[in-house]
Design a protein around this motif. Sequence first.
Motif, short mmCIF file in Angstrom:
data_model
loop_
_atom_site.label_atom_id
_atom_site.label_comp_id
_atom_site.label_asym_id
_atom_site.label_seq_id
_atom_site.Cartn_x
_atom_site.Cartn_y
_atom_site.Cartn_z
N ARG A 46 0.65 -1.17 -0.05
CA ARG A 46 -0.04 0.12 -0.01
C ARG A 46 0.94 1.13 0.05
NH1 ARG A 46 -4.45 0.91 -1.96
NH2 ARG A 46 -5.19 -1.03 -0.67
N LEU A 47 1.94 1.55 1.00
CA LEU A 47 2.86 2.35 0.91
C LEU A 47 3.54 2.59 -0.32
CD1 LEU A 47 4.50 2.17 4.32
CD2 LEU A 47 2.57 3.45 3.76
N GLN A 48 3.89 1.58 -1.22
CA GLN A 48 4.59 1.56 -2.43
C GLN A 48 3.57 2.06 -3.37
OE1 GLN A 48 5.86 -2.37 -2.75
NE2 GLN A 48 7.80 -1.56 -2.90
N SER A 49 2.31 2.11 -3.21
CA SER A 49 1.35 2.20 -4.21
C SER A 49 0.52 3.70 -4.07
CB SER A 49 0.28 1.40 -4.55
OG SER A 49 -0.48 1.36 -3.30
N LEU A 50 0.93 4.85 -3.03
CA LEU A 50 0.31 5.81 -2.58
C LEU A 50 0.60 6.99 -3.60
CD1 LEU A 50 0.68 5.81 1.25
CD2 LEU A 50 -1.43 5.15 -0.29
N GLU A 51 1.51 6.89 -4.30
CA GLU A 51 1.85 8.24 -4.98
C GLU A 51 0.65 8.65 -5.93
OE1 GLU A 51 5.96 9.14 -6.68
OE2 GLU A 51 5.85 6.99 -6.47
N GLU A 52 0.11 7.68 -6.69
CA GLU A 52 -1.15 8.13 -7.50
C GLU A 52 -2.39 8.42 -6.93
OE1 GLU A 52 -1.98 4.76 -10.51
OE2 GLU A 52 -0.05 4.52 -10.88
N ASP A 53 -2.56 7.88 -5.43
CA ASP A 53 -3.49 8.18 -4.78
C ASP A 53 -3.46 9.78 -4.14
OD1 ASP A 53 -4.73 5.54 -5.26
OD2 ASP A 53 -3.79 4.93 -3.20
N ILE A 54 -2.21 9.88 -3.89
CA ILE A 54 -1.83 11.36 -3.56
C ILE A 54 -2.36 12.29 -4.41
CG2 ILE A 54 -0.29 12.99 -2.84
CD1 ILE A 54 1.06 10.45 -1.28
N ILE A 55 -1.73 12.09 -5.76
CA ILE A 55 -2.14 12.95 -6.78
C ILE A 55 -3.27 13.13 -7.34
CG2 ILE A 55 -1.47 13.45 -9.28
CD1 ILE A 55 1.29 12.01 -8.78
N GLN A 56 -4.11 11.94 -7.41
CA GLN A 56 -5.27 11.97 -7.89
C GLN A 56 -6.59 12.57 -6.92
OE1 GLN A 56 -6.17 7.77 -8.89
NE2 GLN A 56 -4.71 7.68 -10.58
N ASN A 57 -6.07 12.46 -5.46
CA ASN A 57 -7.20 12.65 -4.53
C ASN A 57 -6.90 13.89 -3.87
OD1 ASN A 57 -9.16 10.36 -4.98
ND2 ASN A 57 -7.40 9.22 -4.18
N ASN A 58 -5.94 14.84 -4.29
CA ASN A 58 -5.25 15.98 -3.77
C ASN A 58 -5.15 15.65 -1.97
OD1 ASN A 58 -4.55 18.80 -3.51
ND2 ASN A 58 -6.81 19.37 -2.67
N ILE A 59 -4.25 14.61 -1.93
CA ILE A 59 -3.97 14.51 -0.43
C ILE A 59 -3.16 15.18 0.21
CG2 ILE A 59 -3.13 12.48 0.89
CD1 ILE A 59 -5.89 11.69 -0.34
N CYS A 60 -3.46 15.49 1.42
CA CYS A 60 -2.81 16.55 2.13
C CYS A 60 -2.14 16.05 3.38
CB CYS A 60 -3.43 17.90 2.20
SG CYS A 60 -5.01 17.88 3.05
N LEU A 61 -2.40 14.85 3.90
CA LEU A 61 -2.20 14.28 5.10
C LEU A 61 -2.28 12.80 5.04
CD1 LEU A 61 -1.88 14.27 8.26
CD2 LEU A 61 -4.25 14.34 8.50
N ILE A 62 -1.28 12.17 5.49
CA ILE A 62 -1.25 10.61 5.70
C ILE A 62 -1.24 10.23 7.04
CG2 ILE A 62 0.20 8.64 5.09
CD1 ILE A 62 1.21 9.84 2.61
N VAL A 63 -1.89 9.23 7.53
CA VAL A 63 -1.91 8.87 8.90
C VAL A 63 -1.97 7.34 8.80
CG1 VAL A 63 -3.49 8.23 10.93
CG2 VAL A 63 -3.74 10.78 9.58
N LEU A 64 -1.13 6.82 9.56
CA LEU A 64 -0.77 5.26 9.50
C LEU A 64 -1.07 5.01 11.32
CD1 LEU A 64 -0.01 2.46 8.83
CD2 LEU A 64 2.47 3.18 8.93
N ASP A 65 -2.20 4.45 11.21
CA ASP A 65 -2.52 3.89 12.80
C ASP A 65 -2.80 2.48 12.88
OD1 ASP A 65 -3.60 3.94 15.21
OD2 ASP A 65 -5.58 4.56 14.64
N SER A 66 -1.85 1.59 13.26
CA SER A 66 -0.58 2.19 13.70
C SER A 66 0.74 1.32 13.19
CB SER A 66 -0.58 1.71 15.27
OG SER A 66 -0.05 0.42 15.57
N VAL A 67 1.80 1.79 13.23
CA VAL A 67 3.03 1.43 13.01
C VAL A 67 3.51 0.07 13.26
CG1 VAL A 67 4.73 2.78 14.18
CG2 VAL A 67 5.18 2.09 11.63
N ALA A 68 3.31 0.00 14.49
CA ALA A 68 3.46 -1.07 15.33
C ALA A 68 2.62 -2.35 15.39
CB ALA A 68 3.86 -0.73 17.05
N SER A 69 1.63 -2.18 15.24
CA SER A 69 0.72 -3.42 15.27
C SER A 69 0.92 -4.46 14.49
CB SER A 69 -0.81 -2.80 14.89
OG SER A 69 -1.71 -3.96 14.95
N LEU A 70 1.29 -4.49 13.16
CA LEU A 70 1.43 -5.47 12.48
C LEU A 70 2.79 -6.23 12.60
CD1 LEU A 70 -0.21 -4.19 9.04
CD2 LEU A 70 -1.19 -5.68 10.86
N VAL A 71 3.83 -5.50 12.69
CA VAL A 71 5.15 -6.06 12.83
C VAL A 71 5.28 -6.79 14.26
CG1 VAL A 71 6.41 -4.45 11.42
CG2 VAL A 71 6.04 -3.80 13.82
#
Length: 366
Positions: free
Chosen positions: A185-210
């Motif tokens: 998902r992180l690798q594919s976010l560039e297109e989403d940011i451009i297409q949807n005028n993204i101005c904030l990214i939230v990752l909740d949470s970074v620790a949970s999965l690892v």
Amino acid sequence: MATRKLKRIGFGPGISERLNRTKLITCQDFLSKGRLELLKLLGLSDRTIKEMILTVSRAVCPQPSTALELKQSSSFFPTSLPQLDQVLHGGLPSSTITEIAGPSGCGKTQFCIMLSVLATLPKNMGGLEGGVIYIDTEAAFTARRLVEIAMHRYPDLYSAQTSIEHLTSNVHVYLEATCSSLFKRLQSLEEDIIQNNICLIVLDSVASLVRKEFDNQTGRNLTERSNLLAKEASLLKYLAESFAIPVVVTNQITTRFGTPQTTIGQATDSVSLDGDGGYVTAALGNTWSHCVNTRLIVQYLEGPFRQVLVAKSPVSPFAAFVYTIDSKGIVLKDDGADHYDGTDPGLQHIRVRTDMPHLATANSMS
């Protein structure tokens, strides 16, 4: 950045089609091939291949900036908490990673949901007037809470159904259940940011999965976990810097053993698992703590009160604020900032709440 998409480099339609056909998607894909291999794959002249290699190499090399350029381009995302924004020189810094770490139930997700509301606000109201990408690894996000915070924090703006629809349609939520799906998902976010005028990214949470997928008792797993976290941090930093947007991540807590650092609001009633010097701090260790630019630690106080510590910031001193959580989200008390003697943010002692009196008693005697 090696993960930058080749189609953003500016090659013509013909070359772009050949790159897609040969599955050369990112700069890393392209630069990992030798010149002879690229000649065979793309069927272009040697001169063209040399020019492409030079162009792609320049695109991934960081460009130097003067201090004046950095000063003029720096911007901040106001949190709508005036005392905290003042200490942070305007809010959460754009183009960087801000981490909110603390125990469960202390308001990390509430903070993130509130920030999501703020990011969609018009700029004349302190917002970023754009969309939000909210990556949820714990299934903690709720649209109901998003709307509740918006309606109570800005009742005049969100009194109409059309305003609520505009808010909810601009918060793009992704549920990720595995480390591999999160990384993709992180690798594919560039297109989403451009297409949807993204101005904030939230990752909740970074620790949970690892923490679910890696056993930290095994040396190999610990190394793999550190490598994965470093790659995730690199991607998040690239997105933050490339698009000049703030990135906010949440982190969990862990228990360490040794002599804890005592700071403001942190008495000796934190949880100790065995009464022998155990203390709570942010999870994922020192290596991860160096990946974030700003660290806010949230912790419990007495009753309904909680505290947010500015534990790491390039612009702020160590500061602490008392807050509560209500229908508006995070609400600071009007006491101003308390300052404390900080420590290594990777070792900062975090106060937690326990309903098990014998643990608290054992800790008070240690």
